[in-house]
Motif scaffolding. Sequence first.
Motif, mmCIF file in Angstrom:
data_model
loop_
_atom_site.group_PDB
_atom_site.id
_atom_site.type_symbol
_atom_site.label_atom_id
_atom_site.label_comp_id
_atom_site.label_asym_id
_atom_site.label_seq_id
_atom_site.Cartn_x
_atom_site.Cartn_y
_atom_site.Cartn_z
ATOM 1 N N LEU A 1 0.835 -1.205 0.000
ATOM 2 C CA LEU A 1 0.000 0.000 0.000
ATOM 3 C C LEU A 1 0.869 1.255 0.000
ATOM 4 O O LEU A 1 0.576 2.229 -0.708
ATOM 5 C CB LEU A 1 -0.931 -0.002 1.203
ATOM 6 C CG LEU A 1 -1.853 1.220 1.342
ATOM 7 C CD1 LEU A 1 -2.837 1.292 0.181
ATOM 8 C CD2 LEU A 1 -2.604 1.175 2.681
ATOM 9 N N GLN B 1 2.224 1.815 -3.461
ATOM 10 C CA GLN B 1 1.209 2.422 -4.318
ATOM 11 C C GLN B 1 1.073 3.915 -4.015
ATOM 12 O O GLN B 1 0.945 4.742 -4.924
ATOM 13 C CB GLN B 1 -0.138 1.724 -4.127
ATOM 14 C CG GLN B 1 -1.233 2.282 -5.034
ATOM 15 C CD GLN B 1 -2.601 1.684 -4.731
ATOM 16 O OE1 GLN B 1 -2.724 0.730 -3.951
ATOM 17 N NE2 GLN B 1 -3.635 2.242 -5.326
ATOM 18 N N LYS C 1 -1.701 -1.620 -7.132
ATOM 19 C CA LYS C 1 -3.051 -1.928 -6.660
ATOM 20 C C LYS C 1 -3.387 -3.395 -6.898
ATOM 21 O O LYS C 1 -3.928 -4.073 -6.007
ATOM 22 C CB LYS C 1 -4.064 -1.029 -7.373
ATOM 23 C CG LYS C 1 -5.508 -1.258 -6.953
ATOM 24 C CD LYS C 1 -6.460 -0.392 -7.775
ATOM 25 C CE LYS C 1 -6.509 -0.818 -9.220
ATOM 26 N NZ LYS C 1 -7.534 -0.072 -9.995
ATOM 27 N N LEU D 1 -1.507 -5.528 -4.438
ATOM 28 C CA LEU D 1 -2.105 -5.501 -3.106
ATOM 29 C C LEU D 1 -3.323 -6.414 -3.031
ATOM 30 O O LEU D 1 -3.497 -7.172 -2.070
ATOM 31 C CB LEU D 1 -2.496 -4.066 -2.744
ATOM 32 C CG LEU D 1 -3.228 -3.904 -1.410
ATOM 33 C CD1 LEU D 1 -2.343 -4.339 -0.249
ATOM 34 C CD2 LEU D 1 -3.687 -2.470 -1.205
ATOM 35 N N SER E 1 -6.608 1.605 -0.694
ATOM 36 C CA SER E 1 -5.980 1.459 -2.006
ATOM 37 C C SER E 1 -6.865 2.028 -3.105
ATOM 38 O O SER E 1 -6.383 2.716 -4.014
ATOM 39 C CB SER E 1 -5.685 -0.017 -2.272
ATOM 40 O OG SER E 1 -5.192 -0.225 -3.571
ATOM 41 N N ASP F 1 -6.084 5.269 -5.585
ATOM 42 C CA ASP F 1 -6.168 5.009 -7.023
ATOM 43 C C ASP F 1 -6.991 6.098 -7.707
ATOM 44 O O ASP F 1 -6.650 6.561 -8.799
ATOM 45 C CB ASP F 1 -6.796 3.633 -7.259
ATOM 46 C CG ASP F 1 -6.884 3.285 -8.738
ATOM 47 O OD1 ASP F 1 -5.841 3.274 -9.406
ATOM 48 O OD2 ASP F 1 -8.001 3.023 -9.214
#
Length: 204
Positions: A18, A21, A57, A60, A81, A85
């Motif tokens: 995470l 990301q 993503k 994850l 997440s 995004d």
Amino acid sequence: MRLRRWFLPENPDVLGVLQQQTDVTVEGVEALVAWADGDPGAADRLRACEHRADACKRQLRQALSVAFSTPLEPEDLFELSSGIDELVNGAKNAVREAEVMQAGPDEAIAEMAAELAEGTRHIAAAFGALAAGSSTDATEAADAAVSSQRRIEKLYRAAMSALVDTDDLREVAAKRELYRRLSRTSDELVRVAERVWYAVLKQS
């Protein structure tokens, strides 16, 4: 005597993924800032970051599907997440819309982009605090992200008001859409910040 083989359950570092990301998302939103400040090449960097963030993503979600246990509930990790995004997607879409409408960035867009980047950095700090087990630091960083979104709303209202004095209707329509796009994207800062709070409260 027959030997038994023991297999430990998988426990991937979901918070680490995470954070990866989020780091890419910060990089992408900072590319938005560079684009808004007059660097057209930053648009390509932003699109590349969006693709990299998508890969994180997916990683994850794969990790969540096999993890034996997670430091936060899987639902919270999934929503955090998804929220970040939307941040990088919104930044990418703002640039795409500007290109389609042939509308370059102005001072208001640059200021809104800078606040969006600041808020995204606060979200990254909140995730780092969650990984370190510091709920107080996590919620303080989440609150700071919300403050950034409120400043974006003020910038948005001022920019929309200034359009009243613009005679070029094509410019008015294009800038209005870009301002709205950035404002809607900033709403994700609040969504993610509130999810940080919710995750912390469930652990208390």
